[in-house]
Design a protein around this motif. Structure first.
Motif, short mmCIF file in Angstrom:
data_model
loop_
_atom_site.label_atom_id
_atom_site.label_comp_id
_atom_site.label_asym_id
_atom_site.label_seq_id
_atom_site.Cartn_x
_atom_site.Cartn_y
_atom_site.Cartn_z
N ALA A 38 0.83 -1.21 0.00
CA ALA A 38 0.00 0.00 0.00
C ALA A 38 0.86 1.25 0.00
O ALA A 38 0.44 2.30 -0.52
CB ALA A 38 -0.93 0.01 1.20
N ALA A 39 2.06 1.17 0.58
CA ALA A 39 2.95 2.33 0.59
C ALA A 39 3.40 2.66 -0.83
O ALA A 39 3.58 3.83 -1.18
CB ALA A 39 4.15 2.07 1.48
N TYR A 40 3.58 1.62 -1.66
CA TYR A 40 3.98 1.85 -3.04
C TYR A 40 2.81 2.36 -3.87
O TYR A 40 2.92 3.32 -4.62
CB TYR A 40 4.54 0.57 -3.65
CG TYR A 40 4.61 0.60 -5.16
CD1 TYR A 40 5.38 1.56 -5.82
CD2 TYR A 40 3.88 -0.30 -5.93
CE1 TYR A 40 5.42 1.61 -7.21
CE2 TYR A 40 3.92 -0.26 -7.30
CZ TYR A 40 4.70 0.70 -7.94
OH TYR A 40 4.72 0.74 -9.30
N ARG A 41 1.66 1.71 -3.73
CA ARG A 41 0.48 2.12 -4.50
C ARG A 41 -0.75 1.74 -3.69
O ARG A 41 -0.95 0.55 -3.39
CB ARG A 41 0.48 1.46 -5.87
CG ARG A 41 -0.66 1.91 -6.76
CD ARG A 41 -0.51 1.37 -8.17
NE ARG A 41 0.62 1.97 -8.88
CZ ARG A 41 1.00 1.64 -10.10
NH1 ARG A 41 0.34 0.71 -10.75
NH2 ARG A 41 2.04 2.23 -10.67
N PRO A 42 -1.63 2.71 -3.35
CA PRO A 42 -2.80 2.41 -2.53
C PRO A 42 -3.68 1.29 -3.07
O PRO A 42 -4.27 0.52 -2.29
CB PRO A 42 -3.56 3.74 -2.50
CG PRO A 42 -2.48 4.77 -2.63
CD PRO A 42 -1.48 4.16 -3.57
N SER A 43 -3.77 1.17 -4.39
CA SER A 43 -4.61 0.11 -4.96
C SER A 43 -4.10 -1.28 -4.59
O SER A 43 -4.87 -2.24 -4.54
CB SER A 43 -4.68 0.25 -6.48
OG SER A 43 -3.39 0.08 -7.07
N PHE A 44 -2.79 -1.38 -4.30
CA PHE A 44 -2.22 -2.68 -3.97
C PHE A 44 -2.66 -3.17 -2.60
O PHE A 44 -2.47 -4.34 -2.26
CB PHE A 44 -0.69 -2.62 -4.05
CG PHE A 44 -0.16 -2.82 -5.44
CD1 PHE A 44 -0.86 -2.37 -6.54
CD2 PHE A 44 1.06 -3.44 -5.66
CE1 PHE A 44 -0.38 -2.54 -7.83
CE2 PHE A 44 1.56 -3.62 -6.95
CZ PHE A 44 0.83 -3.17 -8.04
N ALA A 45 -3.24 -2.27 -1.79
CA ALA A 45 -3.81 -2.69 -0.51
C ALA A 45 -5.09 -3.50 -0.73
O ALA A 45 -5.51 -4.26 0.14
CB ALA A 45 -4.11 -1.48 0.36
N VAL A 46 -5.70 -3.31 -1.89
CA VAL A 46 -6.94 -4.02 -2.23
C VAL A 46 -6.65 -5.27 -3.05
O VAL A 46 -7.25 -6.32 -2.86
CB VAL A 46 -7.89 -3.09 -3.01
CG1 VAL A 46 -9.17 -3.82 -3.42
CG2 VAL A 46 -8.22 -1.85 -2.18
N TYR A 47 -5.69 -5.14 -3.96
CA TYR A 47 -5.36 -6.27 -4.83
C TYR A 47 -4.77 -7.44 -4.04
O TYR A 47 -4.08 -7.26 -3.05
CB TYR A 47 -4.32 -5.85 -5.87
CG TYR A 47 -4.85 -5.04 -7.03
CD1 TYR A 47 -6.00 -5.42 -7.70
CD2 TYR A 47 -4.17 -3.91 -7.46
CE1 TYR A 47 -6.48 -4.68 -8.78
CE2 TYR A 47 -4.62 -3.17 -8.55
CZ TYR A 47 -5.78 -3.56 -9.20
OH TYR A 47 -6.24 -2.82 -10.26
N THR A 48 -5.05 -8.63 -4.54
CA THR A 48 -4.36 -9.84 -4.11
C THR A 48 -3.89 -10.55 -5.37
O THR A 48 -4.36 -10.24 -6.48
CB THR A 48 -5.28 -10.77 -3.33
OG1 THR A 48 -6.35 -11.23 -4.19
CG2 THR A 48 -5.88 -10.08 -2.11
N GLN A 49 -2.96 -11.47 -5.23
CA GLN A 49 -2.53 -12.23 -6.40
C GLN A 49 -3.71 -12.94 -7.05
O GLN A 49 -3.82 -13.00 -8.28
CB GLN A 49 -1.45 -13.24 -6.00
CG GLN A 49 -0.08 -12.65 -5.80
CD GLN A 49 0.60 -12.29 -7.10
OE1 GLN A 49 0.89 -13.15 -7.92
NE2 GLN A 49 0.87 -11.01 -7.30
#
Length: 338
Positions: A224-235
């Motif tokens: 999430a620190a790199y990109r907020p959307s990645f806090a929602v995404y999973t593999q």
């Protein structure tokens, strides 16, 4: 408007950074990413294949295509300029992007903004010489660059919307190529949607690779620190979205080939192989899928893409009558006795 209000997540105070040089400002325009404009070529090719309205003057056509390429390079570099500047706080948390000039040097917001305005202005000025349709596509390209990068929307921070917005650049590049050849005729909607779905697949696969690399390098806390959307995404959700986009591409390509030329059906197995190869690449550690500009270093994939495009060209002029039966709604008699 273009200055991020996020804290700069840097390992040293900003005052300790060296002052950005001219080369650093040029680097954030990412001329090394211009290779992506190869996606303009199918727009040019299909426009020449599908319409007799192409300019008869070869010199005039070459001039229009050169202007088209210049517009694409200028506007994409404008978008990259604000992209890298506004992403600096987040790129500082990425294992490789932390080396980018916007992270490592102290850049002047005034110079960054001036560079963005200048590139946008000269891109739009050149676009106006290619007609109203091309200019409209150029305006949309520039607007979506702002929607993707700048608050309050900043689509790249929103899961799934980021892929949808970023991949719209693909059909817009197709339109650049198309309108450079025939400015008064619209391309088939099915091919535009296929181009969008194909781009969405590539962007989602890129996120699969990035998500995995960041999690392995610094743990899930850095996602999430790199990109907020990645806090929602999973593999799992990212791979599932890749499957959805790939299916959308196949469906739209099927509509296109059934309406316009059934011979293109022969190319579909090659497309399937290319999509499978790219997905495999995205699931490989430290893969080029996270850095599409490096795909030129994947000779097998480049060869496959070249063969696919060449076969498209051949099938444009070679008829395969035995395929016409696939478009018939008649039932197939087996000829077996009762």
């Amino acid at each position: 408007m273009l200055v991020s209000n996020q804290p700069r997540l840097l390992p040293h105070p900003r005052a300790a950074q060296p002052t950005a040089r001219l080369a650093d400002y040029l680097a954030i325009a990412r001329p090394d990413h211009w290779i992506k404009h190869v996606l303009i070529i199918p727009g040019v090719a299909f426009a020449m294949i599908m319409s007799a309205a192409a300019p008869a003057d070869a010199a005039a056509l070459v001039g229009r295509l050169m202007t088209c390429l210049f517009v694409a390079m200028a506007l994409s570099s404008a978008n990259y300029t604000i992209n890298e500047w506004l992403d600096a706080p987040f790129d500082a948390m990425h294992p490789t992007k932390r080396a980018r000039p916007a992270v490592q040097t102290a850049m002047s917001p005034a110079i960054v903004f001036a560079q963005y305005i200048m590139l946008t202005f000269i891109g739009m000025l050149a676009a106006n010489t290619l007609g109203g349709s091309f200019s409209l596509a150029a305006v949309v390209f520039a607007i979506f660059g702002v929607i993707y990068n700048v608050r309050p929307i900043r689509a790249k921070d929103r899961a799934f919307l980021d892929v949808i917005v970023e991949s719209l650049n693909n059909p817009l590049r197709f339109l650049f190529g198309w309108f450079a050849v025939i400015p008064h005729v619209a391309p088939p909607v099915s091919i535009l949607f296929a181009y969008w779905f194909g781009g969405a697949f590539l962007m989602a696969a890129k996120r699969v690779s990035e998500h995995r690399a960041i999690a392995e390098a610094g743990g899930t806390a850095n996602l999430a620190a790199y990109r907020p959307s990645f806090a929602v995404y999973t593999q799992s959700s990212l791979v599932t979205s890749c499957l959805v986009y790939a299916q959308g591409f196949a469906f739209m390509m099927a509509i296109f080939l059934l309406k316009y030329r059934i011979e293109y059906l022969v190319v579909i197995p090659l497309f399937i192989a290319l999509f499978a190869s790219y997905m495999r690449l995205a699931l490989t550690p430290d893969s080029a899928a996270a850095r599409p500009e490096e795909l030129m270093r994947q000779p097998a994939m480049m060869l496959g893409a070249a063969v696919t495009m060449a076969l498209f060209g051949v099938l444009t002029f070679v008829d395969l009558p035995w395929l016409n039966g696939l478009t018939s709604s008649d039932l197939i008699p087996l000829g077996i006795g009762r």
